[in-house]
Structure formats: structure tokens, C-alpha cells
Enzyme design. Sequence first.
Site, PDB file in Angstrom:
ATOM      1  CE1 TYR A  11      -4.158  -2.170   4.822  1.00  0.00           C
ATOM      2  CE2 TYR A  11      -3.565   0.072   4.225  1.00  0.00           C
ATOM      3  CZ  TYR A  11      -3.942  -1.204   3.857  1.00  0.00           C
ATOM      4  OH  TYR A  11      -4.106  -1.511   2.530  1.00  0.00           O
ATOM      5  CB  SER A  19      -0.885   0.017   1.249  1.00  0.00           C
ATOM      6  OG  SER A  19      -1.516   1.272   1.418  1.00  0.00           O
TER       7      SER A  19
END
Length: 296
Positions: A192, A179
Site C-alpha cells: 500500500y 495517502s
Amino acid sequence: MTSQSSNYKGFPGLQEKTCIITGGAGVLGSAICHGLASGGIRLAVLDLNRQAAENLARQIEASYQTPCIGIEADVLNRESLEKARDKIHKELGQIDFLINGAGGNSPKATTEAENIQKGRNHGSSRSNHDSSPTSIFDLPLEGFEFVFDLNFTGTLLSTQVFGADLVDKGSGAILNISSMTSYRPLTKVPAYSAAKASVNNFTQWLAVHLAPAGVRVNAIAPGFFLTSQNRFLLTDQETGAPTPRGQKIIANTPMGKYGQPEDLQGATLFLLSELSSFITGIILPVDGGYSAFGGV
């Protein structure tokens, strides 16, 4: 599917190969699966949601006339992954490619505040069972652990279970889904961000580890795509309008829009195909220019 999926048969070294994708029935995973199938790849779609995986497999077989099976599997349960591997061997043969796509965020690992001010009282009066912690000080450990394990440990376990096939054959590729937050940590999502940064590091480590065996390891780092995991942060749940956070994202993405799931297809097939045969250990941004923009 969109017309983007119609030109991928030109990628060499993909036809009639077998690929596993974990988290394959999700929004981004489904789009990747369509791109893979359009390139002539046989697919095993692994997902916690058995019905979603099986439905997608039937749709792909009907659309592309390439074998595809849907399997229920938990990337945090080795026995579950081993059962899936045995089924894949029986129905599709030995594995050529692995895409570690299972991941996501959770409200329990997301802080309400982007930052906190000096002298404020944080965490002392809130329960660890609150769905959205105020700050890092009252973020429940179980929420952090769940998100970190889903994104990183799930990648590790799946690689351990499925990657041995590639080493045995002395060929193939592993692709991890990272990501943009792995490069530029985003406010509100500490677990995350940390997990995806770990995926990047593991991608590079594994690329070196497996290079002598003829197995390449890379990752893609998507920018901002609307998914079920982040929609609550980026759009108003009642009106569908962009939240202030969503507005900031668009303002800081040079292309001025969110990515479409199909935008991941080309990068994925390139990194699996023979066109990238001398590429290993990289993390490729697919982000509309977000990583290149300094905000001014």
C-alpha cells in the site's frame, strides 16, 4: 449528511459539470460524493459493487436534486471502464472531472510484524496462502501485486480511459486519492505504501504532461480515517477498542483523533474548482497534523 455538505455551492466553476469518481461507493468515496453533489456537480459513481453504487446515486439525487448515476466498473479492466464511459456520455455528457478514488489494502499484503530481529527464521515454514504474512520474506507476491495494481494501475487505466475527455475540452481537473503513507511509509503495509508513493509520482508527472492541454492534476493525501480496509489493523474486532497500533496513531496525530470522511470534502472541491486554477502537481495532506509532527 452532515451540515458540512451544505455550503459548497460557493465553489466557482463546479455547477452543472460532470465528475466521475472511481471507488465512489466506499466510506470515503461516499462522503466525497455528497460534497460534490452539494456543490452542484453531476456525478457518475463507479464501483465494483453495483448495488452500492446505485443506492448511493439514488440517495444523492433525492438529497441534492442533481443528476447522479451508479455504474458497476472494475478499474483493472479497460473494457469495463470503456463501457462505463459510454454510459456516462449517453446519460450525463462529456466528462469535466475525474477522481481516482478506487484503492485499499488487503490482509494478504500486510505483515503481522512491524519489524524483525536478526537471526530469526522467517518465511520458511509459512504458506503463501496464509491471510497475514509474518514479514516481508513470506508476503505472497499475489497479495502485493493485488494491492499495488488496485491503487496504482487502477489509477493509470482510469486516467487513460476517462482523461481524454478533459484534453478534448481543454479544461478540467483530475484528482488522485493518495495517502499519508506515501510520504511516511507505515509499518506492516509495504504494498500500500509503495503504491501510494507511485500515485504521488504519477500525479506530478501527469500534471506536467497535461498542463499544455489545460488540464490540472493534483492529489489529496488523507491521514488516518477508519475504513473497512484498515479497521482490522486499528480496532479490536471483538471489543472495538483501539489496538496498540491505533493508540500510536492517535498519539502521533496532533489533533488527537481520526479524520471523519466529510473532512475530505473541502479539499476535494477546492482542488477541482476555479479557486485552484493555478495549482497543479501538488499532493495536499488532510491529516490532522500527522505529517508535521516528529513524535516528540
